[in-house]
Motif scaffolding. Sequence first.
Motif, PDB file in Angstrom:
ATOM      1  N   LYS A  18       8.533  -6.965   2.313  1.00 10.67           N
ATOM      2  CA  LYS A  18       7.300  -7.218   3.567  1.00 10.67           C
ATOM      3  C   LYS A  18       6.747  -5.966   3.935  1.00 10.67           C
ATOM      4  N   TYR A  19       7.401  -4.610   3.993  1.00  9.31           N
ATOM      5  CA  TYR A  19       6.811  -3.365   3.929  1.00  9.31           C
ATOM      6  C   TYR A  19       5.277  -4.019   3.366  1.00  9.31           C
ATOM      7  N   TRP A  20       4.829  -4.176   1.777  1.00 13.87           N
ATOM      8  CA  TRP A  20       3.980  -4.082   1.513  1.00 13.87           C
ATOM      9  C   TRP A  20       2.778  -4.716   1.374  1.00 13.87           C
ATOM     10  N   ARG A  21       3.958  -6.302   2.260  1.00 14.47           N
ATOM     11  CA  ARG A  21       2.231  -6.863   3.084  1.00 14.47           C
ATOM     12  C   ARG A  21       1.928  -6.655   4.404  1.00 14.47           C
ATOM     13  N   MET A  22       2.876  -6.270   5.208  1.00 15.99           N
ATOM     14  CA  MET A  22       2.319  -5.654   6.182  1.00 15.99           C
ATOM     15  C   MET A  22       1.436  -4.174   5.992  1.00 15.99           C
ATOM     16  N   HIS A  23       1.772  -3.572   5.252  1.00 15.09           N
ATOM     17  CA  HIS A  23       1.281  -2.389   5.008  1.00 15.09           C
ATOM     18  C   HIS A  23      -0.414  -2.219   4.136  1.00 15.09           C
ATOM     19  N   ASN A  24      -0.714  -3.960   3.059  1.00 14.12           N
ATOM     20  CA  ASN A  24      -1.584  -4.139   2.654  1.00 14.12           C
ATOM     21  C   ASN A  24      -1.565  -3.240   1.431  1.00 14.12           C
ATOM     22  N   ILE A  25      -0.168  -3.096   0.514  1.00 14.51           N
ATOM     23  CA  ILE A  25       0.156  -2.141  -0.320  1.00 14.51           C
ATOM     24  C   ILE A  25      -0.092  -2.332  -1.320  1.00 14.51           C
ATOM     25  N   GLU A  26      -0.545  -3.807  -1.475  1.00 18.48           N
ATOM     26  CA  GLU A  26      -1.592  -4.000  -3.023  1.00 18.48           C
ATOM     27  C   GLU A  26      -3.109  -3.764  -3.357  1.00 18.48           C
ATOM     28  N   GLN A  27      -3.368  -3.974  -2.162  1.00 15.55           N
ATOM     29  CA  GLN A  27      -4.977  -3.134  -1.667  1.00 15.55           C
ATOM     30  C   GLN A  27      -4.987  -1.537  -2.437  1.00 15.55           C
ATOM     31  N   GLN A  28      -4.007  -1.262  -1.408  1.00 13.72           N
ATOM     32  CA  GLN A  28      -4.305   0.247  -1.799  1.00 13.72           C
ATOM     33  C   GLN A  28      -4.062   0.732  -2.990  1.00 13.72           C
ATOM     34  N   CYS A  29      -3.352  -0.003  -3.113  1.00 15.65           N
ATOM     35  CA  CYS A  29      -3.024   0.731  -5.143  1.00 15.65           C
ATOM     36  C   CYS A  29      -4.259   0.529  -6.239  1.00 15.65           C
ATOM     37  N   LYS A  30      -5.391  -0.498  -5.721  1.00  9.98           N
ATOM     38  CA  LYS A  30      -6.270  -0.165  -6.279  1.00  9.98           C
ATOM     39  C   LYS A  30      -7.161   0.563  -5.604  1.00  9.98           C
ATOM     40  N   VAL A  31      -6.949   0.580  -4.849  1.00 14.58           N
ATOM     41  CA  VAL A  31      -7.677   2.156  -4.052  1.00 14.58           C
ATOM     42  C   VAL A  31      -7.571   3.116  -4.474  1.00 14.58           C
ATOM     43  N   TYR A  32      -6.106   3.596  -4.716  1.00 19.10           N
ATOM     44  CA  TYR A  32      -5.334   4.530  -5.457  1.00 19.10           C
ATOM     45  C   TYR A  32      -6.189   5.107  -6.426  1.00 19.10           C
ATOM     46  N   TYR A  33      -5.988   4.227  -7.253  1.00 16.23           N
ATOM     47  CA  TYR A  33      -6.198   3.826  -8.629  1.00 16.23           C
ATOM     48  C   TYR A  33      -8.036   4.056  -9.588  1.00 16.23           C
ATOM     49  N   ARG A  34      -8.371   3.655  -8.379  1.00 12.66           N
ATOM     50  CA  ARG A  34      -9.929   3.786  -8.430  1.00 12.66           C
ATOM     51  C   ARG A  34     -10.098   5.120  -8.214  1.00 12.66           C
TER      52      ARG A  34
END
Length: 304
Positions: free
Chosen positions: A165-181
Amino acid sequence: MKHIAFTIDHKFVRFCAVTMVSILKNDTPTEVTIHVIANDLLEEDRNILVELATSYGAKIAFYEVSLEKLEGYTIRWEGQRLPMVVFYRCLLASLLPEDVDKVLYLDSDVLVLQPLDEFWNTDLEGKALAGVPDDFQVNPVHCNRLGYDLSYNYFNGGVLLLNLKYWRMHNIEQQCKVYYRENPDRVLYNDQDLLNGLLHEHKVLVGMKWNVQEGAYRVPKGKSADWQPPYKETILHPAILHYSSRKPWQYHCMHPLRHLYFEYQDLTPWKGEHVLNDFGPRFHRFMHLLPYTLGFKRSKYLSL
């Protein structure tokens, strides 16, 4: 309902099955749903996992990952050994159904040896995940590499309770890609570094018994052979045992609780299978252990 996720490929079906059985034997299987994320499973693989789950009264579902979801990720450590599957756990919020608010991710080299209720009920309000410290002492190397204070510690990625629920609310999946890049010099240990670096302020750390790794059973450098750790009770009675380095199915594994793995494997279609059934690996193991047997080398592991 407890939701448990595995991210595997065809080569890990057997090991996933063993972990699954350990859950179903030690928890309430009718309150468990298994989510298997994999792209190359054979029909036979799926049938085996379905039969195991349903024979205990548990539910099971399968998911595949599109290549687009993995764009931007590469294996930076152990690239010859690790598949892209390691990044699937960063995608669970969008892969699993919207009504699944949290999920327990498990590597397929763990055994669940106690009911999961205590861990499952961890308060995740305002947090992205709950994890277990990677060691009994904080390793400054990891924290320094990722650029945050030692007080946040560093968790192991093999056992994670994710607040979807937190991941979806804060779009963590996309944040992961940005942080990794944006952090190629910091992220060494693939998704584990990625999640620690991104979410170190948004996590809960739980007791070590929920992810007891192989290193906990080794005699630390500089300690005598009869040294006993202050955390002995934890390693004698782990809630989740993690064969994080040498695997029980490898001929040279010397883990003192190696036998437990085969007890659970015998509850799967792979009953009786063992690398040491063949003469070659059995001979290699004999030669590997000979210096310890003759006393030329002292055991690397604690006497339990």
